[in-house]
Design a protein around this motif. Sequence first.
Motif, PDB file in Angstrom:
ATOM      1  N   LYS A   9       0.843  -1.187   0.000  1.00  9.37           N
ATOM      2  CA  LYS A   9       0.000   0.000   0.000  1.00  9.37           C
ATOM      3  C   LYS A   9       0.878   1.237   0.000  1.00  9.37           C
ATOM      4  O   LYS A   9       1.860   1.317   0.750  1.00  9.37           O
ATOM      5  N   LEU A  10       0.483   2.188  -0.827  1.00  7.37           N
ATOM      6  CA  LEU A  10       1.199   3.454  -0.929  1.00  7.37           C
ATOM      7  C   LEU A  10       0.200   4.591  -0.800  1.00  7.37           C
ATOM      8  O   LEU A  10      -0.961   4.454  -1.179  1.00  7.37           O
ATOM      9  N   LYS A  11       0.668   5.724  -0.274  1.00  5.97           N
ATOM     10  CA  LYS A  11      -0.169   6.905  -0.151  1.00  5.97           C
ATOM     11  C   LYS A  11       0.311   7.942  -1.156  1.00  5.97           C
ATOM     12  O   LYS A  11       1.516   8.142  -1.324  1.00  5.97           O
ATOM     13  N   VAL A  12      -0.635   8.606  -1.825  1.00  6.87           N
ATOM     14  CA  VAL A  12      -0.318   9.656  -2.788  1.00  6.87           C
ATOM     15  C   VAL A  12       0.013  10.925  -2.002  1.00  6.87           C
ATOM     16  O   VAL A  12      -0.741  11.338  -1.129  1.00  6.87           O
ATOM     17  N   LEU A  13       1.152  11.553  -2.312  1.00  5.64           N
ATOM     18  CA  LEU A  13       1.620  12.705  -1.552  1.00  5.64           C
ATOM     19  C   LEU A  13       1.039  14.034  -2.019  1.00  5.64           C
ATOM     20  O   LEU A  13       1.019  15.000  -1.255  1.00  5.64           O
ATOM     21  N   LYS A  14       0.614  14.119  -3.281  1.00  2.00           N
ATOM     22  CA  LYS A  14      -0.008  15.348  -3.765  1.00  2.00           C
ATOM     23  C   LYS A  14      -0.958  15.009  -4.899  1.00  2.00           C
ATOM     24  O   LYS A  14      -0.861  13.937  -5.487  1.00  2.00           O
ATOM     25  N   ASP A  15      -1.890  15.912  -5.189  1.00  5.50           N
ATOM     26  CA  ASP A  15      -2.836  15.685  -6.279  1.00  5.50           C
ATOM     27  C   ASP A  15      -2.069  15.416  -7.562  1.00  5.50           C
ATOM     28  O   ASP A  15      -1.108  16.122  -7.881  1.00  5.50           O
ATOM     29  N   TYR A  16      -2.484  14.395  -8.299  1.00 11.18           N
ATOM     30  CA  TYR A  16      -1.779  14.005  -9.515  1.00 11.18           C
ATOM     31  C   TYR A  16      -2.793  13.759 -10.627  1.00 11.18           C
ATOM     32  O   TYR A  16      -3.473  12.735 -10.639  1.00 11.18           O
ATOM     33  N   PRO A  17      -2.904  14.720 -11.563  1.00 12.39           N
ATOM     34  CA  PRO A  17      -3.820  14.500 -12.693  1.00 12.39           C
ATOM     35  C   PRO A  17      -3.180  13.574 -13.719  1.00 12.39           C
ATOM     36  O   PRO A  17      -1.976  13.622 -13.961  1.00 12.39           O
ATOM     37  N   SER A  18      -3.983  12.731 -14.309  1.00 12.14           N
ATOM     38  CA  SER A  18      -3.487  11.844 -15.360  1.00 12.14           C
ATOM     39  C   SER A  18      -4.604  11.600 -16.358  1.00 12.14           C
ATOM     40  O   SER A  18      -5.745  11.985 -16.148  1.00 12.14           O
ATOM     41  N   VAL A  19      -4.275  10.928 -17.434  1.00 15.52           N
ATOM     42  CA  VAL A  19      -5.259  10.592 -18.448  1.00 15.52           C
ATOM     43  C   VAL A  19      -6.345   9.691 -17.861  1.00 15.52           C
ATOM     44  O   VAL A  19      -7.514   9.793 -18.210  1.00 15.52           O
ATOM     45  N   GLU A  20      -5.962   8.837 -16.932  1.00 12.97           N
ATOM     46  CA  GLU A  20      -6.886   7.894 -16.328  1.00 12.97           C
ATOM     47  C   GLU A  20      -7.835   8.553 -15.333  1.00 12.97           C
ATOM     48  O   GLU A  20      -8.840   7.982 -14.959  1.00 12.97           O
ATOM     49  N   GLY A  21      -7.500   9.744 -14.860  1.00 16.99           N
ATOM     50  CA  GLY A  21      -8.306  10.449 -13.868  1.00 16.99           C
ATOM     51  C   GLY A  21      -7.404  11.140 -12.868  1.00 16.99           C
ATOM     52  O   GLY A  21      -6.197  11.225 -13.049  1.00 16.99           O
ATOM     53  N   MET A  22      -7.994  11.614 -11.805  1.00 15.62           N
ATOM     54  CA  MET A  22      -7.258  12.367 -10.790  1.00 15.62           C
ATOM     55  C   MET A  22      -7.013  11.503  -9.566  1.00 15.62           C
ATOM     56  O   MET A  22      -7.934  10.881  -9.036  1.00 15.62           O
ATOM     57  N   LEU A  23      -5.759  11.442  -9.143  1.00 20.05           N
ATOM     58  CA  LEU A  23      -5.421  10.841  -7.862  1.00 20.05           C
ATOM     59  C   LEU A  23      -5.247  11.994  -6.881  1.00 20.05           C
ATOM     60  O   LEU A  23      -4.467  12.907  -7.133  1.00 20.05           O
ATOM     61  N   HIS A  24      -5.972  11.952  -5.794  1.00 22.46           N
ATOM     62  CA  HIS A  24      -5.935  13.043  -4.837  1.00 22.46           C
ATOM     63  C   HIS A  24      -4.940  12.755  -3.719  1.00 22.46           C
ATOM     64  O   HIS A  24      -4.616  11.593  -3.441  1.00 22.46           O
ATOM     65  N   LYS A  25      -4.469  13.814  -3.085  1.00 23.41           N
ATOM     66  CA  LYS A  25      -3.556  13.692  -1.955  1.00 23.41           C
ATOM     67  C   LYS A  25      -4.178  12.784  -0.903  1.00 23.41           C
ATOM     68  O   LYS A  25      -5.379  12.854  -0.641  1.00 23.41           O
ATOM     69  N   ASP A  26      -3.374  11.908  -0.333  1.00 21.60           N
ATOM     70  CA  ASP A  26      -3.755  10.953   0.712  1.00 21.60           C
ATOM     71  C   ASP A  26      -4.590   9.781   0.215  1.00 21.60           C
ATOM     72  O   ASP A  26      -5.041   8.979   1.022  1.00 21.60           O
ATOM     73  N   ASP A  27      -4.809   9.639  -1.105  1.00 18.31           N
ATOM     74  CA  ASP A  27      -5.451   8.439  -1.636  1.00 18.31           C
ATOM     75  C   ASP A  27      -4.519   7.250  -1.423  1.00 18.31           C
ATOM     76  O   ASP A  27      -3.301   7.386  -1.425  1.00 18.31           O
ATOM     77  N   ILE A  28      -5.091   6.071  -1.262  1.00 16.82           N
ATOM     78  CA  ILE A  28      -4.327   4.836  -1.090  1.00 16.82           C
ATOM     79  C   ILE A  28      -4.342   4.081  -2.416  1.00 16.82           C
ATOM     80  O   ILE A  28      -5.390   3.915  -3.034  1.00 16.82           O
ATOM     81  N   VAL A  29      -3.157   3.650  -2.855  1.00 16.84           N
ATOM     82  CA  VAL A  29      -3.035   2.862  -4.077  1.00 16.84           C
ATOM     83  C   VAL A  29      -2.227   1.606  -3.772  1.00 16.84           C
ATOM     84  O   VAL A  29      -1.519   1.527  -2.776  1.00 16.84           O
ATOM     85  N   LEU A  30      -2.364   0.612  -4.646  1.00 19.82           N
ATOM     86  CA  LEU A  30      -1.676  -0.663  -4.487  1.00 19.82           C
ATOM     87  C   LEU A  30      -0.647  -0.845  -5.586  1.00 19.82           C
ATOM     88  O   LEU A  30      -0.865  -0.433  -6.726  1.00 19.82           O
ATOM     89  N   LEU A  31       0.464  -1.463  -5.232  1.00 18.38           N
ATOM     90  CA  LEU A  31       1.551  -1.737  -6.164  1.00 18.38           C
ATOM     91  C   LEU A  31       2.014  -3.166  -5.950  1.00 18.38           C
ATOM     92  O   LEU A  31       2.140  -3.618  -4.807  1.00 18.38           O
ATOM     93  N   ASP A  32       2.257  -3.894  -7.045  1.00 18.73           N
ATOM     94  CA  ASP A  32       2.796  -5.248  -6.921  1.00 18.73           C
ATOM     95  C   ASP A  32       4.136  -5.198  -6.194  1.00 18.73           C
ATOM     96  O   ASP A  32       4.961  -4.330  -6.449  1.00 18.73           O
ATOM     97  N   LYS A  33       4.339  -6.139  -5.292  1.00 17.35           N
ATOM     98  CA  LYS A  33       5.548  -6.153  -4.475  1.00 17.35           C
ATOM     99  C   LYS A  33       6.830  -6.266  -5.313  1.00 17.35           C
ATOM    100  O   LYS A  33       7.854  -5.720  -4.948  1.00 17.35           O
ATOM    101  N   LYS A  34       6.745  -6.909  -6.479  1.00 14.45           N
ATOM    102  CA  LYS A  34       7.952  -7.059  -7.301  1.00 14.45           C
ATOM    103  C   LYS A  34       8.421  -5.729  -7.889  1.00 14.45           C
ATOM    104  O   LYS A  34       9.559  -5.617  -8.312  1.00 14.45           O
TER     105      LYS A  34
END
Length: 65
Positions: A9-34
């Motif tokens: 689990k990772l936390k987004v540190l600042k708002d990040y706009p992308s083509v896929e949509g907006m990731l907001h500050k403090d959102d939780i995202v998942l990343l493969d351990k590898k």
Amino acid sequence: MTPKNDTIKLKVLKDYPSVEGMLHKDDIVLLDKKYESYANSSEKIKVQDLMGRLYIIEGIYLKRI
């Protein structure tokens, strides 16, 4: 990618706009351990939010929780 033992689990540190949509500050995202070594780099990595949507974000905007 599903929330299992092979993801971190990772936390987004600042708002990040992308083509896929907006990731907001403090959102939780998942990343493969590898791909954990990319989490603090300037490389762009693919992460998944808790709703299952995929985003491509630079690793410097993420912090492990």
